[in-house]
Write a protein that holds these residues in place. Structure first.
Motif, PDB file in Angstrom:
ATOM      1  N   GLY A  34     -27.217  -4.694 -49.605  1.00 49.43           N
ATOM      2  CA  GLY A  34     -28.499  -5.096 -50.172  1.00 49.43           C
ATOM      3  C   GLY A  34     -28.557  -6.591 -50.435  1.00 49.43           C
ATOM      4  N   LEU A  35     -27.494  -7.140 -50.984  1.00 49.82           N
ATOM      5  CA  LEU A  35     -27.421  -8.587 -51.224  1.00 49.82           C
ATOM      6  C   LEU A  35     -27.350  -9.360 -49.914  1.00 49.82           C
ATOM      7  N   ALA A  36     -26.641  -8.783 -48.920  1.00 50.65           N
ATOM      8  CA  ALA A  36     -26.568  -9.425 -47.600  1.00 50.65           C
ATOM      9  C   ALA A  36     -27.951  -9.488 -46.958  1.00 50.65           C
ATOM     10  N   LYS A  37     -28.780  -8.504 -47.208  1.00 50.08           N
ATOM     11  CA  LYS A  37     -30.138  -8.509 -46.657  1.00 50.08           C
ATOM     12  C   LYS A  37     -30.982  -9.648 -47.233  1.00 50.08           C
ATOM     13  N   LEU A  38     -30.572 -10.154 -48.398  1.00 51.77           N
ATOM     14  CA  LEU A  38     -31.263 -11.294 -49.005  1.00 51.77           C
ATOM     15  C   LEU A  38     -30.625 -12.619 -48.610  1.00 51.77           C
TER      16      LEU A  38
END
Length: 618
Positions: A124-128
């Motif tokens: 999820g953080l990688a998607k940001l």
């Protein structure tokens, strides 16, 4: 005429095949492996030229689109498909988009045990476009604070079982860090991420948030184990993450494999090679919260595991388990990992069946990797002329007295001969970069060697001693774990293997201790006995004298009930070295090697004083 020509051709081919088997027994293994390396390099290069940089997240999103219902993570019986993980990670991203000021490039620290939400938050953080720092879940107090400060995160995400650990240091955290807890009810000063996830949208995150402009950009911080000091945050680039994810594939794993991961995800082996490797393949992983020797094989059978990840100690623990019927009744065909001792390797195969052990070598932050794709027992990898085109390295002479690389009168280093242990170093350049550590440049600089063979060259210092035998490489020891005694270099691994042959010893940790009046360090072994077994001091003496050089025999023994371990199953030595062998300071039973008695004898205060005064010679 034709028949005789064909017969001659057949005989010639048979002869060439025989010659190849005798002189080049690993030719086809090497050829297939190097072909894979070249093909992977070409694939990455072509994508770069098209402006399509391959990343682990990108590979995951493609699989989520193509095979949404395929199981990705199996955890405690629950199945999380690729689609499930995609949607849950998007919810995580949406929470931070709507309830924080995080932006692309910001660092977020993740303190969680092995569980599906570790991957959900990570992706999820990688998607940001955030940099995710994996914190060691065993870190506490000052060590944990140091890790957090080192990587400079904007936010900290904490697993439900670790909220108490963070609550202790909450007042000391930098004021600009927001702490998120994966629990409905969280302590004051912490935001409930789980509560916000329940109402968050799983709408896909636009590609623009996580598009990568360079494979050299940072995607993770992974902390070194810190056995000789405070942990350091190793910079992991997109390129390194992709290289790590290719490990399972390079060893022959496929999308049909089910991979058992018991190693901690905060480490590169579990996260990059394990989870990243499954992502590259589009395979399924069975995730375990914590390694359990007693449940290992029952889990493998229950979930039809075909591949598992290991650390050498993990396999040794399995070999120490009581034998039961049907131990070879499983579907495991491959094991991928590192740190397997030769004696454990042989014992493991003999006991658990024809499993191909795929040993690899590579420091978390390093720029050099080896893979033993042939299955040769004891080796960490192959090397020859063709390998060196892709994996450049040298083994140089090391001065153990000065604890630094040996240099000649012209101040240049020199390589060791085959069969001799040498310090493994690798050139740092555009093709083989070293990304270093977060924080002070001094940490990065300390891992580099300058002006090694010529003015201006730079090499990465692995800190590991290797031996090259023909075209195979063998791990010999770590510099910090090697000590000098009686003018000789003592390998702690060699001593541990020797002691480990005794049937009443369960665990051995070997190190050197300072003794007044002597140069170097005298050998000492900390030992754990097997349950219901007693210590036979005479047998210990006979074993070390028979199996080790005189200078390598440990002068002191320490009997412990348990040993401190790092998260990657490495023995902690630093405190033991600091403790020394003073019976006034150590409550554990201590013993001294008495050559007159031909046995180890209790180390009394009187004997200690005689050693320190020089009355007893070592």
């Amino acid at each position: 005429m034709l028949w005789s020509w064909l017969a001659g051709l057949g005989a010639g081919m048979a002869f060439l095949h025989l010659v190849q088997k005798l002189l080049f027994p690993y030719f086809w293994d090497d050829f297939c492996f190097l072909t894979k390396v070249v093909r992977n390099g070409i694939e990455v290069g072509m994508c770069q030229r098209r402006g399509q940089l391959l990343t682990v997240l990108g590979a995951f999103l493609r699989h989520a689109e193509r095979q949404p219902r395929k199981p990705f993570i199996v955890y405690e019986g629950d199945v999380h498909t690729y689609q499930d993980v995609d949607q849950r990670s998007s919810r995580v991203a949406r929470v931070f988009l709507n309830h924080s000021s995080l932006k692309k490039g910001d660092t977020v620290a993740l303190l969680m045990s092995n569980e599906p939400d570790f991957v959900h938050v990570w992706f999820g953080l990688a998607k940001l476009g955030c940099v995710v720092a994996f914190l060691n879940s065993n870190a506490r107090s000052g060590s944990l604070l140091n890790c957090i400060r080192t990587c400079g995160p904007r936010a900290l995400v904490v697993g439900a079982d670790l909220l108490g650990t963070v609550e202790e240091i909450l007042p000391d955290l930098p004021k600009d860090i927001r702490v998120w807890g994966m629990k409905d009810s969280v302590p004051q000063g912490i935001i409930s991420l789980k509560e916000k996830l329940s109402t968050s949208s799983d709408e896909p995150i636009p590609h623009s948030y996580h598009v990568v402009s360079s494979l050299k950009s940072t995607c993770h911080y992974i902390f070194t184990s810190g056995t000789t000091g405070l942990p350091k945050a190793a910079v992991i680039s997109q390129l390194q993450a992709m290289q790590g994810s290719a490990g399972l594939w390079a060893f022959g794993c496929t999308a049909d494999d089910i991979v058992y991961i018991t190693l901690p995800l905060y480490h590169g082996s579990g996260a990059l090679v394990g989870i990243g490797g499954c992502v590259k393949l589009g395979a399924t992983c069975v995730l375990k919260k914590k390694f359990s020797a007693s449940q290992f094989w029952s889990d493998c059978k229950k979930y039809n595991v075909t591949v598992f990840q290991y650390i050498g100690e993990l396999c040794r623990y399995l070999c120490k388990q009581p034998k039961i019927e049907g131990e070879k009744d499983h579907q495991v065909r491959l094991a991928v990992g590192n740190g397997m001792r030769s004696d454990v390797w042989r014992q493991f195969l003999d006991r658990f069946g024809n499993i191909k052990m795929c040993e690899l070598y590579g420091a978390t932050e390093g720029n050099i990797y080896f893979m033993n794709h042939t299955g040769k027992i004891g080796s960490v990898g192959r090397t020859n002329f063709f390998y060196r085109l892709f994996f450049k390295f040298e083994l140089i002479k090391y001065d153990f007295q000065k604890d630094e690389p040996m240099r000649n009168e012209q101040n240049w280093c020199s390589c060791v001969k085959k069969g001799e242990p040498g310090l493994l170093i690798s050139p740092v350049n555009a093709k083989h970069p070293f990304f270093g550590y977060a924080g002070s440049y001094e940490h990065t600089k300390n891992k580099l060697l300058f002006d090694v063979f010529k003015k201006g060259d730079v090499y990465f210092n692995t800190g590991d001693l290797m031996v090259q035998d023909q075209n195979f490489l063998y791990f010999w020891d770590r510099i910090g774990d090697t000590f000098r005694w009686k003018g000789e270099n003592v390998s702690t691994t060699e001593v541990a293997v020797g002691l480990g042959m005794l049937d009443f010893i369960q665990e051995t940790n070997v190190y050197g201790v300072a003794v007044s009046g002597y140069e170097g360090r005298a050998g000492m072994a900390s030992i754990i006995l097997k349950p219901n077994k007693s210590l036979d001091l005479k047998k210990v003496y006979e074993q070390v004298v028979a199996s080790l050089p005189a200078y390598a025999c440990p002068r002191f023994l320490r009997i412990q009930e348990k040993m401190e371990m790092t998260g990657t199953f490495k023995l902690q030595k630093y405190q033991l070295v600091e403790d020394g062998f003073n019976p006034l300071k150590i409550s554990d039973p201590l013993y001294f090697m008495d050559n007159l008695e031909k046995s180890y004898v209790p180390l009394t205060e009187e004997i200690y004083d005689q050693i320190m005064s020089g009355e007893i010679k070592l």
